[in-house]
Scaffold this motif. Structure first.
Motif, PDB file in Angstrom:
ATOM      1  N   GLN A  39      42.495 -18.970 -50.648  1.00  0.00           N
ATOM      2  CA  GLN A  39      42.696 -20.308 -50.118  1.00  0.00           C
ATOM      3  C   GLN A  39      41.669 -21.270 -50.704  1.00  0.00           C
ATOM      4  OE1 GLN A  39      42.442 -19.331 -45.816  1.00  0.00           O
ATOM      5  NE2 GLN A  39      44.615 -19.889 -45.715  1.00  0.00           N
ATOM      6  N   THR A  40      41.668 -22.501 -50.225  1.00  0.00           N
ATOM      7  CA  THR A  40      40.656 -23.485 -50.609  1.00  0.00           C
ATOM      8  C   THR A  40      40.185 -24.209 -49.360  1.00  0.00           C
ATOM      9  OG1 THR A  40      42.141 -25.392 -50.926  1.00  0.00           O
ATOM     10  CG2 THR A  40      41.886 -23.858 -52.788  1.00  0.00           C
ATOM     11  N   ARG A  41      39.203 -25.056 -49.525  1.00  0.00           N
ATOM     12  CA  ARG A  41      38.651 -25.815 -48.398  1.00  0.00           C
ATOM     13  C   ARG A  41      39.704 -26.674 -47.711  1.00  0.00           C
ATOM     14  NH1 ARG A  41      37.583 -28.775 -52.988  1.00  0.00           N
ATOM     15  NH2 ARG A  41      37.658 -31.065 -52.844  1.00  0.00           N
ATOM     16  N   HIS A  42      40.778 -27.021 -48.441  1.00  0.00           N
ATOM     17  CA  HIS A  42      41.788 -27.912 -47.882  1.00  0.00           C
ATOM     18  C   HIS A  42      42.563 -27.271 -46.733  1.00  0.00           C
ATOM     19  CE1 HIS A  42      40.944 -30.774 -51.015  1.00  0.00           C
ATOM     20  NE2 HIS A  42      41.162 -29.854 -51.938  1.00  0.00           N
ATOM     21  N   SER A  43      42.490 -25.953 -46.607  1.00  0.00           N
ATOM     22  CA  SER A  43      43.179 -25.302 -45.488  1.00  0.00           C
ATOM     23  C   SER A  43      42.570 -25.709 -44.145  1.00  0.00           C
ATOM     24  CB  SER A  43      43.125 -23.778 -45.643  1.00  0.00           C
ATOM     25  OG  SER A  43      41.789 -23.306 -45.625  1.00  0.00           O
ATOM     26  N   TRP A  44      41.348 -26.243 -44.166  1.00  0.00           N
ATOM     27  CA  TRP A  44      40.669 -26.660 -42.942  1.00  0.00           C
ATOM     28  C   TRP A  44      40.670 -28.168 -42.748  1.00  0.00           C
ATOM     29  CZ3 TRP A  44      40.018 -22.754 -39.904  1.00  0.00           C
ATOM     30  CH2 TRP A  44      39.560 -21.517 -40.375  1.00  0.00           C
ATOM     31  N   GLY A  45      41.270 -28.923 -43.647  1.00  0.00           N
ATOM     32  CA  GLY A  45      41.114 -30.376 -43.636  1.00  0.00           C
ATOM     33  C   GLY A  45      41.447 -31.048 -42.318  1.00  0.00           C
ATOM     34  N   ARG A  46      42.595 -30.735 -41.761  1.00  0.00           N
ATOM     35  CA  ARG A  46      43.012 -31.387 -40.517  1.00  0.00           C
ATOM     36  C   ARG A  46      42.106 -30.996 -39.354  1.00  0.00           C
ATOM     37  NH1 ARG A  46      48.841 -29.627 -39.569  1.00  0.00           N
ATOM     38  NH2 ARG A  46      48.630 -30.945 -37.709  1.00  0.00           N
TER      39      ARG A  46
END
Length: 282
Positions: free
Chosen positions: A39-46
């Motif tokens: 994954q990447t950090r964007h999986s936690w964005g929301r």
């Protein structure tokens, strides 16, 4: 409205990329999010944006070999991920709450258990020291399933949906560009170093569960385990084992698969905000 900006850290010989959200009002502390393998950090964005609205400074980090962080010449062992985390914690200059899913959870658990005082709290998202072998193997098959990439974003979406049918297939495929990159061969490839697979689907499994179990026993901070009720990775037996290792841990279940935050971000984040309010800030 919280504000976000790019940040960069020096890990153990690699540069690590991240995003940081700052609350508009008084800060309550920092929450650091660590994603799973592949994954990447964007999986936690929301989730990070929502927690920042509640007064926390939040940081989402790309692990070595993932997203916009550098690929690692010295490899992808659990020790390397943990040393990267220690370097980030030192750079932050404060003790954050650690939130980790899958590989990120293993990294956070190891760090918090082996270096008391480095975390103000710990949230494990569908990961425990003992997980299902079948679920682990399915992760490995998914990560290794497209060595030559994909012809289109449609194919990327199909692959994700086949692995995770719990999540609605996106109509707008533009968000997938955060997880893949178009290479010179004209095909879309996952945005992580393929050599990660040389170290196993989850690097810590080369060491075994004993180290993670010892870390769980040593935890001295508020802990919450969030499990996806339809996960094939963390089973009922996994949860029972973890609760014996860390009897003070809070346990929550979300109707989701292994990718809990992505499957039902609103419910996951409500549990996280409540944990921060009631367990960490008390």
């Amino acid at each position: 409205m919280s504000r976000v900006h790019r940040v960069s850290f020096h890990g153990k010989g690699v540069r690590l990329a991240g995003d940081r959200w700052e609350p508009d009002g008084a800060r309550r502390g920092t929450v650091l999010f660590l994603h799973g393998g592949g994954q990447t950090r964007h999986s936690w964005g929301r989730a990070a944006e929502r927690v920042a609205r509640d007064g926390w400074s939040t940081v989402t980090l790309d692990a070595r070999g993932h997203g916009d962080s550098e690929w690692a010449p010295d490899g992808y062992t659990l020790d390397a991920f943990v040393e990267d985390l220690y370097a980030v914690l030192e750079a932050l200059g404060e003790v954050p709450v650690l939130v980790g899913g899958s590989l990120g959870g293993m990294t956070a658990l190891t760090a918090a258990g082996e270096r008391p005082g480095c975390a103000a709290g710990l949230v494990l998202v569908d990961v425990t020291p003992r997980i299902s072998v079948a679920g682990r193997e399915r992760i490995a098959e998914f990560m290794a399933g497209a060595p030559n990439g994909f012809a289109s974003l449609e194919e990327v979406a199909d692959a994700i949906h086949a692995y995770n049918p719990h999540r609605r297939r996106p109509r707008n495929l533009e968000g997938l560009r955060k997880n893949v990159r178009l290479r010179a061969d004209g095909r879309w490839h996952w945005h992580w170093d393929p050599r990660i697979l040389d170290f196993g689907d989850e690097p810590s499994r080369d060491i075994g569960e004993d180290r993670l179990a010892d870390a769980a026993r040593a935890l001295e901070v508020p802990v919450m385990l969030v499990r996806g009720s339809e996960s094939d990775v963390v089973t009922d037996a996994s949860v029972e084992n973890f609760r014996r290792l860390a009897p003070g841990a809070r346990f929550e279940e979300v109707k989701a698969g292994h990718m809990v935050a992505g499957d039902d971000n609103d419910v996951f984040t409500s549990h996280l905000v409540d944990f921060l309010d009631r367990d960490v800030s008390r």
